[in-house]
Design a protein around this motif. Structure first.
Motif, PDB file in Angstrom:
ATOM      1  N   LEU A  92      -4.451   3.106   2.523  1.00 31.86           N
ATOM      2  CA  LEU A  92      -3.738   3.559   3.525  1.00 31.86           C
ATOM      3  C   LEU A  92      -4.610   4.089   4.526  1.00 31.86           C
ATOM      4  O   LEU A  92      -4.782   3.884   5.940  1.00 31.86           O
ATOM      5  CB  LEU A  92      -2.737   4.345   3.225  1.00 31.86           C
TER       6      LEU A  92
ATOM      7  N   THR B 255       0.911  -1.444  -0.059  1.00 36.00           N
ATOM      8  CA  THR B 255       0.019   0.061  -0.148  1.00 36.00           C
ATOM      9  C   THR B 255       0.759   1.382   0.001  1.00 36.00           C
ATOM     10  O   THR B 255       0.653   2.122  -0.687  1.00 36.00           O
ATOM     11  CB  THR B 255      -1.021  -0.070   1.392  1.00 36.00           C
TER      12      THR B 255
ATOM     13  N   CYS C 212       3.977   8.963   4.989  1.00 37.08           N
ATOM     14  CA  CYS C 212       4.135   7.788   3.928  1.00 37.08           C
ATOM     15  C   CYS C 212       4.774   7.935   2.681  1.00 37.08           C
ATOM     16  O   CYS C 212       5.582   7.429   1.945  1.00 37.08           O
ATOM     17  CB  CYS C 212       3.029   6.687   4.220  1.00 37.08           C
TER      18      CYS C 212
END
Lengths: 366, 366
Positions: free
Chosen positions: A269, A260, B236
């Motif tokens: 996510l 992901t 991320c």
């Protein structure tokens, strides 16, 4: 209530009940002193020299050795010694028998006597030893019992009755189910914390001060890695199948998380993190009516007495604290007190905190 | 000290220094009020309507907007907006510029101006918003600066000087190294906590009360999963490469742990757990001289006022608390206060605790 009613309630003379406790460590000692304080006569047995004498001196037990006619015998020895001691208790005593080991399948297979049911109190593995014995250790704690199809109903009722008398909330699960659940919520988290800790050390090897960055959330997350390694060797041996299955699931979950992140799939996510956040927020605790509570977060300055002020203030204002945790900031060493209180008290508590220079942030629990 | 010495110390009139802060959230607000309390004039800028006015009212800044001649400008906006705002600060002001984002490589590549050095304070991501602004947030915290080969020495010295003025301990790392370290000690632990949480929920799906067993250590370990998901999406995205590398290492480590458990290799498991335990124990905190401290563990009963008693007692006895955490038992809902104190105070503290009915367990830190 008239004198007749009072008489009828108090008329039957009660014979003092007797319990045996094999293994006088923290858990065994707490069971023993808890039962004594509730009117039981308690005999205690321990292989370590002097332990029984010390337990009598501390008021944890009435006498050493096993009473053959005891109503119940608790086996509170290390996991790998449980089956032998349960067998001994069944041979040497006439009452019901339970153990308190952290893994249940193996002992349940080895002990199919109708007088035995395994159990596991979810309490007390941080402090060690008889000196820490606490009669209220199980008050409000979950205590799992693990009946099997051959379990005798009367045995189960007798044992759960005693556990409830100690204040525990009894939850019944099959031994396999228990072992699968604790693999996920206890055993694998421990192994994961240890793995994360080693990863951080490896990364920091050439530059030790880097671990200075490993504060806050990382400290909370790896704290269980500071537990006693020897206990975990036995647990891993006894619960190997369930631990391997849970580790496989975790590895699969992390591999999915990796894909992901690699794909920059923000929707996936967000869904994963939001789901985890909601689950974490809804994790059941001692709180019975969360819809009536609010969460108060208060940053605690790095000086002695600040948390004391928060507690004392709550007591002064008559605010009942339903739950209290100190958590670390995700990054940084300072603490935040997370306090659950009755929603009706939130205004008075907030006002009191602000008046003393704290900066509370209050959220309704949904 | 005679009048001459006093005069010489105070003789030079100092021009008031000026700082800009772009982004008046928790971190930006804390920087602003921290600098103001240390004698700076602070201008603040925020895109959210009313925020600058509110910040002036709260005494967090002196005025809204950017001062073109400010000595330093802090960019404290969400990670994905950092590069744009750093560029703006370099265009619109003459002084040095730093940002406080959680990921450093990308912004360092995009901003190679000699007046810029990136940085990252390891503090403050649990509480949100201007109302929580705290002038002492960075006092004692690690603040990473991420110079690159083209960084101007004077710029770096100016910026680190201001960070130290806020009380921070400055650690210099390359942007890549910073990102690799925080991937291991912050980003991947967060993703792991979320994965563990979902695993537990999946296991408990058909029997929700099973999560009752998920207490204590599991609560500590998954608490960071309750953080704001939106922040983590950006992190991320920005730190994808380092996060993927660290996730791969974690997966490899867990697979190795799985094989060790499957093979019942007690020696290897003991080595792994012992190594992790030692590393966890040695995790550096605020403590400067751990060889002179002892760790005191005190079980805290589930009632209001108990932790307050511990704190108040320490203050009454003149015992200085170097660090304080409340941790949960690995299994169970009750707390244990873990307090670090000067070894010389351990007897008086222990005696006071016992006199008040606590059962302290004291361990020398080795």
């Amino acid at each position: 209530m008239g004198p007749d009613a009072a008489t009828s309630v108090r008329s039957a003379p009660v014979t003092q009940r007797t319990a045996n406790v094999i293994g006088l460590g923290l858990i065994g000692g707490s069971i023993a002193i808890g039962l004594r304080q509730r009117g039981w006569r308690v005999h205690g047995d321990d292989t370590r020299p002097g332990t029984e004498t010390r337990a009598v001196e501390l008021g944890v037990i009435d006498a050493g050795g096993l009473a053959p006619d005891a109503d119940i015998t608790f086996v509170a020895v290390p996991v790998l010694a449980v089956a032998d001691q349960v067998g001994r208790a069944l041979r040497e005593t006439k009452g019901v028998v339970t153990d308190v080991g952290s893994v249940k399948s193996m002992v349940s297979e080895q002990c199919d006597d109708p007088r035995f049911v395994g159990s596991h109190p979810m309490a007390g593995s941080e402090l060690d030893g008889l000196d820490g014995a606490d009669p209220e250790m199980f008050n409000g704690a979950v205590w799992v019992v693990t009946p099997v199809p051959t379990t005798d109903d009367v045995t189960l009722a007798k044992i759960t009755g005693v556990l409830r008398e100690l204040g525990a909330e009894v939850v019944a699960l099959s031994p396999d189910r228990h072992d699968q659940v604790v693999a996920v919520v206890s055993h694998v988290p421990h192994l994961t914390a240890a793995t994360l800790m080693r990863l951080a050390v490896d990364r920091a090897e050439e530059h030790a001060p880097l671990l200075r960055l490993a504060a806050g959330g990382f400290r909370d997350m790896t704290r269980i890695a500071s537990g006693r390694p020897d206990i975990w060797l036995d647990i891993c041996a006894e619960n190997r199948t369930a631990i391997i299955a849970a580790l496989d699931e975790l590895i699969t979950g992390l591999a999915s998380m990796r894909e992901t992140v690699a794909a920059d799939d923000r929707d996936a996510l967000l869904a994963a993190l939001t789901g985890a956040r909601e689950a974490r927020t809804n994790l059941p605790g001692r709180v019975v009516h969360p819809e009536e509570l609010v969460e108060v977060r208060i940053r605690i300055p790095d000086r002695a007495g600040a948390a004391a002020e928060v507690f004392t203030l709550a007591a002064d204002l008559g605010v009942n604290i339903a739950n209290f945790e100190v958590v670390h900031l995700a990054e940084g060493n300072r603490g935040v007190a997370v306090v659950l209180i009755d929603a009706a008290s939130s205004d008075v508590f907030k006002g009191g905190l602000i008046a003393r220079g704290f900066k509370p942030s209050i959220t309704a629990l949904t």
